[in-house]
Write a protein that holds these residues in place. Structure first.
Motif, mmCIF file in Angstrom:
data_model
loop_
_atom_site.group_PDB
_atom_site.id
_atom_site.type_symbol
_atom_site.label_atom_id
_atom_site.label_comp_id
_atom_site.label_asym_id
_atom_site.label_seq_id
_atom_site.Cartn_x
_atom_site.Cartn_y
_atom_site.Cartn_z
ATOM 1 N N UNK A 51 0.779 -1.242 0.000
ATOM 2 C CA UNK A 51 0.000 0.000 0.000
ATOM 3 C C UNK A 51 0.815 1.299 0.000
ATOM 4 N N UNK A 52 2.017 1.274 0.573
ATOM 5 C CA UNK A 52 2.737 2.559 0.674
ATOM 6 C C UNK A 52 4.258 2.401 0.624
ATOM 7 N N UNK A 53 4.790 1.631 -0.311
ATOM 8 C CA UNK A 53 6.253 1.455 -0.379
ATOM 9 C C UNK A 53 6.996 2.760 -0.647
ATOM 10 N N UNK A 54 6.304 3.753 -1.204
ATOM 11 C CA UNK A 54 6.939 5.041 -1.494
ATOM 12 C C UNK A 54 7.286 5.816 -0.225
ATOM 13 N N UNK A 55 6.751 5.384 0.912
ATOM 14 C CA UNK A 55 7.035 6.045 2.191
ATOM 15 C C UNK A 55 8.209 5.403 2.932
ATOM 16 N N UNK A 56 8.876 4.472 2.274
ATOM 17 C CA UNK A 56 9.973 3.725 2.909
ATOM 18 C C UNK A 56 11.042 4.645 3.500
ATOM 19 N N UNK A 57 11.507 5.600 2.715
ATOM 20 C CA UNK A 57 12.620 6.435 3.172
ATOM 21 C C UNK A 57 12.231 7.294 4.375
ATOM 22 N N UNK A 58 10.982 7.748 4.425
ATOM 23 C CA UNK A 58 10.517 8.508 5.594
ATOM 24 C C UNK A 58 10.615 7.643 6.849
ATOM 25 N N UNK A 59 10.162 6.400 6.744
ATOM 26 C CA UNK A 59 10.196 5.494 7.896
ATOM 27 C C UNK A 59 11.637 5.200 8.302
ATOM 28 N N UNK A 60 12.515 4.998 7.329
ATOM 29 C CA UNK A 60 13.912 4.676 7.642
ATOM 30 C C UNK A 60 14.629 5.863 8.287
ATOM 31 N N UNK A 61 14.356 7.069 7.805
ATOM 32 C CA UNK A 61 14.978 8.248 8.411
ATOM 33 C C UNK A 61 14.513 8.400 9.862
ATOM 34 N N UNK A 62 13.222 8.246 10.100
ATOM 35 C CA UNK A 62 12.704 8.356 11.464
ATOM 36 C C UNK A 62 13.257 7.253 12.353
ATOM 37 N N UNK A 63 13.464 6.090 11.783
ATOM 38 C CA UNK A 63 14.034 4.974 12.549
ATOM 39 C C UNK A 63 15.484 5.267 12.915
ATOM 40 N N UNK A 64 16.219 5.921 12.020
ATOM 41 C CA UNK A 64 17.582 6.342 12.355
ATOM 42 C C UNK A 64 17.558 7.351 13.499
ATOM 43 N N UNK A 124 21.580 14.733 9.103
ATOM 44 C CA UNK A 124 20.480 14.038 8.430
ATOM 45 C C UNK A 124 19.275 14.961 8.248
ATOM 46 N N UNK A 125 18.971 15.754 9.266
ATOM 47 C CA UNK A 125 17.878 16.725 9.149
ATOM 48 C C UNK A 125 18.168 17.706 8.016
ATOM 49 N N UNK A 129 15.587 17.276 5.170
ATOM 50 C CA UNK A 129 14.526 18.228 5.467
ATOM 51 C C UNK A 129 13.467 17.656 6.389
ATOM 52 N N UNK A 130 13.696 16.464 6.941
ATOM 53 C CA UNK A 130 12.731 15.800 7.818
ATOM 54 C C UNK A 130 13.108 15.998 9.279
ATOM 55 N N UNK A 131 12.222 16.604 10.034
ATOM 56 C CA UNK A 131 12.422 16.727 11.473
ATOM 57 C C UNK A 131 11.972 15.430 12.154
ATOM 58 N N UNK A 132 12.583 15.078 13.274
ATOM 59 C CA UNK A 132 12.140 13.867 13.981
ATOM 60 C C UNK A 132 10.712 14.013 14.503
ATOM 61 N N UNK A 133 9.961 12.923 14.455
ATOM 62 C CA UNK A 133 8.697 12.883 15.174
ATOM 63 C C UNK A 133 9.035 12.800 16.666
ATOM 64 N N UNK A 134 8.029 12.791 17.533
ATOM 65 C CA UNK A 134 8.290 12.717 18.973
ATOM 66 C C UNK A 134 9.068 11.442 19.291
ATOM 67 N N UNK A 135 10.254 11.610 19.861
ATOM 68 C CA UNK A 135 11.118 10.469 20.162
ATOM 69 C C UNK A 135 10.956 10.051 21.622
ATOM 70 N N UNK A 136 11.177 8.783 21.927
ATOM 71 C CA UNK A 136 11.049 8.320 23.314
ATOM 72 C C UNK A 136 11.999 9.068 24.241
ATOM 73 N N UNK A 137 11.590 9.242 25.474
ATOM 74 C CA UNK A 137 12.439 9.888 26.479
ATOM 75 C C UNK A 137 13.182 8.868 27.327
ATOM 76 N N UNK A 138 12.958 7.596 27.045
ATOM 77 C CA UNK A 138 13.643 6.529 27.778
ATOM 78 C C UNK A 138 13.852 5.346 26.860
#
Length: 309
Positions: A51-64, A124-125, A129-138
């Motif tokens: 359904x959304x393979x074009x969003x792969x790089x967004x997910x990988x950047x956020x995972x980094x 990377x930002x 041009x992608x800012x991190x989504x809310x990241x865990x604090x722990x």
């Protein structure tokens, strides 16, 4: 090994520590991945692929970004705390100067790793041009270590903390190695992880040797109390809760409809590993228990019965 047999790795640190020998890693603007596919199963799930393979790089950047965030928390809030107290001789378990000197090199290394990770996040930002989504604090250890320490008398808490950090440092080494071996990712990412791995190999041995020194001199009653708490620590350390919560936030940030989001959430729910001998991190953890001599103790063998193959 007893404390008098300990040999410092000071010379090796001077010659090979990344803070002494490595240049700044600069991220490349190329077509290679910024994060290994193998470390983010969400992008390989059937629903995502369909359904959304074009969003792969967004997910990988956020995972980094999450990985970098985890590294900073681990290095500065977990390892630094324990190593610094050992180095300054403010630890209940007393170690000779050679151990304390090496502990201070660990402090320097870990804080430098955090600095390098933060630099790479900013690069990377700027590139994506992608800012991190809310990241865990722990991270998992933020919960697992306090939960374990609460189960033992105060006099044993430093010793148990030493063991918990030793387990984590020996687990992280293989985790970082997986990055360094992956030829699909950018050379700068591979280089960053290879640099980290060079130091972590030295650290994992350091924590195993200090644990061995403590364990071989510990009274049997103390060994038994600590062994009984190991499943408490492992149960929380190996959980998938924080990663799962992050993946849910990541799915929420995707520009897709709610039906697809729900399908992706269901895929994520099936990604957790069982917390037993089948967990992929158990091999490294058991190696630590062997190298530190802890697994030679019947009380540890009994406590880990559910984790042994």
């Amino acid at each position: 090994m007893n404390a008098l047999e300990y040999r410092s790795f000071a010379d090796a640190w001077e010659e090979r520590a990344t803070i002494r020998t490595r240049p700044r890693r600069r991220i490349e603007d190329d077509q290679r991945l910024i994060y290994p596919l193998s470390r983010q199963p969400l992008v390989q799930s059937a629903t995502f692929q369909r359904a959304c393979p074009h969003l792969r790089d967004f997910v990988l950047v956020q995972s980094l970004y999450k990985f970098i965030n985890d590294v900073v928390i681990f290095e500065t809030e977990i390892v630094d705390r324990t190593a610094r107290r050992i180095a300054k001789d403010r630890f209940t378990v007393r170690f000779p100067f050679a151990c304390r000197y090496d502990a201070m090199t660990v402090v320097v290394d870990e804080d430098y790793h955090a600095l390098v990770a933060m630099d790479f996040l900013q690069q990377t930002i700027a590139l994506t041009g992608l800012e991190p989504i809310a990241l865990p604090t722990e991270i998992e250890l933020s919960r697992a270590i306090p939960s374990a320490l609460a189960q033992v008398p105060e006099a044993l808490r430093d010793a148990l903390e030493l063991i918990c950090v030793g387990i984590a440092e020996n687990t992280l080494t293989d985790d970082v190695a997986a990055f360094a071996r992956d030829d699909t990712v950018k050379p700068s990412v591979k280089g960053l992880m290879a640099d980290h791995l060079l130091d972590e190999g030295r650290h994992s041995s350091f924590w195993a040797r200090l644990t061995r020194i403590y364990w071989q001199g510990a009274p049997e009653v103390d060994r038994q109390m600590i062994a009984q708490v190991l499943p408490v620590f492992l149960g929380q350390y190996l959980t998938n809760d924080i990663q799962q919560a992050f993946d849910f936030k990541l799915i929420e940030a995707l520009p897709v409809n709610e039906t697809l989001r729900q399908s992706l959430r269901e895929e994520v729910l099936g990604l957790a590993y069982p917390i037993n001998h089948q967990h992929p991190l158990l091999g490294n953890i058991l190696r630590f228990f062997r190298s530190s001599s802890m697994l030679e103790s019947p009380c540890v063998q009994e406590a880990l019965r559910g984790y042994l193959p």
